[in-house]
Design an enzyme around this catalytic site. Structure first.
Site, PDB file in Angstrom:
ATOM      1  N   LEU A  33       0.820  -1.222   0.000  1.00  0.00           N
ATOM      2  CA  LEU A  33       0.000   0.000   0.000  1.00  0.00           C
ATOM      3  C   LEU A  33       0.853   1.270   0.000  1.00  0.00           C
ATOM      4  O   LEU A  33       0.375   2.337   0.368  1.00  0.00           O
ATOM      5  CB  LEU A  33      -1.002   0.008   1.175  1.00  0.00           C
ATOM      6  CG  LEU A  33      -1.999  -1.165   1.179  1.00  0.00           C
ATOM      7  CD1 LEU A  33      -2.967  -1.044   2.373  1.00  0.00           C
ATOM      8  CD2 LEU A  33      -2.816  -1.217  -0.121  1.00  0.00           C
ATOM      9  N   THR A 117       7.588  -3.783 -19.732  1.00  0.00           N
ATOM     10  CA  THR A 117       7.291  -2.440 -20.231  1.00  0.00           C
ATOM     11  C   THR A 117       7.899  -2.171 -21.601  1.00  0.00           C
ATOM     12  O   THR A 117       8.953  -2.746 -21.946  1.00  0.00           O
ATOM     13  CB  THR A 117       7.856  -1.396 -19.241  1.00  0.00           C
ATOM     14  OG1 THR A 117       7.754  -0.093 -19.820  1.00  0.00           O
ATOM     15  CG2 THR A 117       9.328  -1.640 -18.927  1.00  0.00           C
ATOM     16  N   TYR A 141      14.583   2.604 -15.337  1.00  0.00           N
ATOM     17  CA  TYR A 141      13.321   1.864 -15.236  1.00  0.00           C
ATOM     18  C   TYR A 141      13.317   0.716 -16.248  1.00  0.00           C
ATOM     19  O   TYR A 141      13.126  -0.459 -15.895  1.00  0.00           O
ATOM     20  CB  TYR A 141      12.144   2.811 -15.460  1.00  0.00           C
ATOM     21  CG  TYR A 141      10.822   2.086 -15.610  1.00  0.00           C
ATOM     22  CD1 TYR A 141      10.398   1.185 -14.647  1.00  0.00           C
ATOM     23  CD2 TYR A 141      10.023   2.282 -16.730  1.00  0.00           C
ATOM     24  CE1 TYR A 141       9.196   0.501 -14.795  1.00  0.00           C
ATOM     25  CE2 TYR A 141       8.825   1.610 -16.882  1.00  0.00           C
ATOM     26  CZ  TYR A 141       8.422   0.715 -15.916  1.00  0.00           C
ATOM     27  OH  TYR A 141       7.250   0.028 -16.070  1.00  0.00           O
TER      28      TYR A 141
HETATM   29  N1  UFG Z   1       3.672  14.171 -20.619  1.00  0.00           N
HETATM   30  C1  UFG Z   1       3.516  15.521 -20.763  1.00  0.00           C
HETATM   31  N2  UFG Z   1       3.043  16.229 -19.698  1.00  0.00           N
HETATM   32  C2  UFG Z   1       2.750  15.657 -18.510  1.00  0.00           C
HETATM   33  C3  UFG Z   1       2.909  14.268 -18.371  1.00  0.00           C
HETATM   34  C4  UFG Z   1       3.388  13.535 -19.453  1.00  0.00           C
HETATM   35  O1  UFG Z   1       3.792  16.095 -21.827  1.00  0.00           O
HETATM   36  O2  UFG Z   1       2.366  16.373 -17.580  1.00  0.00           O
HETATM   37  C5  UFG Z   1       4.149  13.389 -21.781  1.00  0.00           C
HETATM   38  C6  UFG Z   1       5.391  12.570 -21.490  1.00  0.00           C
HETATM   39  O3  UFG Z   1       6.541  13.332 -21.725  1.00  0.00           O
HETATM   40  C7  UFG Z   1       5.211  11.409 -22.459  1.00  0.00           C
HETATM   41  C8  UFG Z   1       3.699  11.254 -22.579  1.00  0.00           C
HETATM   42  O4  UFG Z   1       3.146  12.455 -22.082  1.00  0.00           O
HETATM   43  O5  UFG Z   1       5.695  11.754 -23.712  1.00  0.00           O
HETATM   44  C9  UFG Z   1       3.166  10.127 -21.744  1.00  0.00           C
HETATM   45  O6  UFG Z   1       3.684  10.248 -20.424  1.00  0.00           O
HETATM   46  P1  UFG Z   1       3.199   9.367 -19.234  1.00  0.00           P
HETATM   47  O7  UFG Z   1       3.922   9.844 -18.009  1.00  0.00           O
HETATM   48  O8  UFG Z   1       1.729   9.319 -19.182  1.00  0.00           O
HETATM   49  O9  UFG Z   1       3.679   7.914 -19.635  1.00  0.00           O
HETATM   50  P2  UFG Z   1       5.142   7.399 -20.047  1.00  0.00           P
HETATM   51  O10 UFG Z   1       5.113   7.204 -21.526  1.00  0.00           O
HETATM   52  O11 UFG Z   1       6.226   8.213 -19.506  1.00  0.00           O
HETATM   53  O12 UFG Z   1       5.225   6.053 -19.224  1.00  0.00           O
HETATM   54  C10 UFG Z   1       4.450   4.963 -19.539  1.00  0.00           C
HETATM   55  C11 UFG Z   1       4.368   4.071 -18.320  1.00  0.00           C
HETATM   56  C12 UFG Z   1       5.705   3.512 -18.016  1.00  0.00           C
HETATM   57  C13 UFG Z   1       6.294   2.895 -19.243  1.00  0.00           C
HETATM   58  C14 UFG Z   1       6.340   3.877 -20.341  1.00  0.00           C
HETATM   59  C15 UFG Z   1       6.968   3.331 -21.564  1.00  0.00           C
HETATM   60  O13 UFG Z   1       3.908   4.781 -17.195  1.00  0.00           O
HETATM   61  O14 UFG Z   1       5.589   2.548 -17.023  1.00  0.00           O
HETATM   62  O15 UFG Z   1       5.035   4.306 -20.610  1.00  0.00           O
HETATM   63  O16 UFG Z   1       7.878   4.307 -21.962  1.00  0.00           O
HETATM   64  F1  UFG Z   1       7.557   2.489 -19.037  1.00  0.00           F
END
Ligand code: UFG
Length: 328
Positions: A33, A117, A141
């Site tokens: 948790l 992932t 990661y």
């Molecule tokens: N992004 C923004 N603004 C924000 C948040 C995210 O522009 O406030 C962008 C990020 O840069 C990215 C995209 O939105 O390009 C998606 O971001 P997320 O944080 O939603 O997801 P990620 O792609 O970083 O991560 C996800 C999973 C991870 C996995 C990854 C694969 O959460 O576990 O995809 O790269 F590893």
């Protein structure tokens, strides 16, 4: 079957637990948790609050409940955090995973489904990405998840482990009872919806000079319930051997397209601000999902970005009624 889900109180874990319970499996959850929420664990599943680092606890849990399969979802999963604190990622995703596998050996359990992932691929040279493409993570990661995939391969060789590794692309959306509730929230869709609901003034666009159609990063968003259903299909695969599959919709949307779709879904203006790129973020990640469709007959049911975002938006409205407006 008797199934143990590690991390079953988390965002994806709670939906996988729900799918297992609904499919009629006796489902147990172990979750410390630290990030999950006990109220998200399905009422037919039994929650043990604890950490998989505790080998004696896990061995007893496996033995006492005659567990057949472990679905391992407990993990640290934020790219940016992993760049700042790689030690945490090697500890939680590699060391703790090995302790879990050793507890399974001790208890005589040899079936395993692993949440891997898309981050194992790094900056791929071609899209969509196939499972056989180069594995060159650009962040700790992805490295820690890839290292654990390699551990699985050798435990299969030497200890008759049967495993399915599912390389998730971007899980998104919500079911009737489970949705995304991280603290702090870092994921794009919930943050966009926070802006739509007035909890934030604007959404940051992390970089708009990537070599993509509109300069913003492209990701493959897959609805969390379709993703969870793949775990149920993977249970059958374990009877015949081990495998690794991508899990995505095979389509990509840019950050700007996600924001635009959320404007259509919510009817809100959703102001934006361009900020520097996030360290470790690859420009484009799109899955080829041919292998899992072919071998496990996986067929996603929610295939439009609007529908995915709408499910998250509706869940957010429901949560406001359940836990109060300040928590969601
Ligand atoms: N992004 C923004 N603004 C924000 C948040 C995210 O522009 O406030 C962008 C990020 O840069 C990215 C995209 O939105 O390009 C998606 O971001 P997320 O944080 O939603 O997801 P990620 O792609 O970083 O991560 C996800 C999973 C991870 C996995 C990854 C694969 O959460 O576990 O995809 O790269 F590893």
């Amino acid at each position: 079957m008797n199934i143990l889900v590690t991390g079953g109180a988390g965002y994806i874990g709670s939906v996988v637990t729900e799918e297992c319970a609904v499919a009629g499996h006796q489902t147990f959850v172990i979750d410390d948790l630290s990030k999950g929420h006990d109220r998200l664990v399905h009422e037919d599943a039994k929650l043990c609050v604890g950490n998989i680092n505790d080998g004696a606890l896990v061995t007893a849990l496996l033995r006492d409940n005659q567990i057949d399969v472990v679905i391992h979802m407990a993990a640290s999963a934020l790219v940016a955090e992993s760049m700042a604190r790689p030690e945490l990622y090697y500890q939680n995703n590699l060391v703790a995973g090995k302790i879990l596998l050793d507890s399974m050996l001790e208890a005589g359990v040899n079936k395993f489904i692993f949440s891997s992932t898309a981050a194992v691929y790094g900056e791929p040279e071609k899209q969509p990405i196939e499972e056989t493409d180069d594995l060159q993570p650009t962040n700790p990661y992805g490295e820690s998840k890839l290292a654990f995939e390699k551990v699985l391969k050798w435990y299969e060789h030497s200890h008759d482990l049967k495993y399915v590794a599912l390389r998730y692309f971007n899980a998104a959306g919500a079911t009737q009872r489970c949705g995304e509730l991280h603290d702090p929230e870092t994921h794009l869709i919930p943050l966009v919806l926070n802006t739509a609901s007035g909890q934030s003034e604007f959404i940051d666009i992390y970089g708009d000079t990537y070599t993509t159609k509109d300069g913003t990063c492209i990701r493959d968003y897959v609805h969390v319930s379709d993703l969870a259903k793949a775990h149920i299909l993977a249970l059958d695969k374990l009877e015949t051997g081990s495998a690794t599959y991508n899990l995505g919709l095979s389509g990509g949307f840019s950050v700007k397209e996600v924001i635009q779709a959320a404007r259509r879904v919510t009817g809100k203006s959703i102001p934006t601000q361009v900020s520097p790129p996030r360290p470790g973020d690859p420009a484009i990640l799109i899955a080829s999902s041919d292998k899992i469709r072919r071998e496990l007959s996986w067929e996603p049911t929610i295939t439009s970005l609007e529908e995915i975002i709408a499910s998250a938006w509706q869940w957010k409205q429901r949560q406001k009624q359940v836990v109060g407006p300040s928590s969601v």
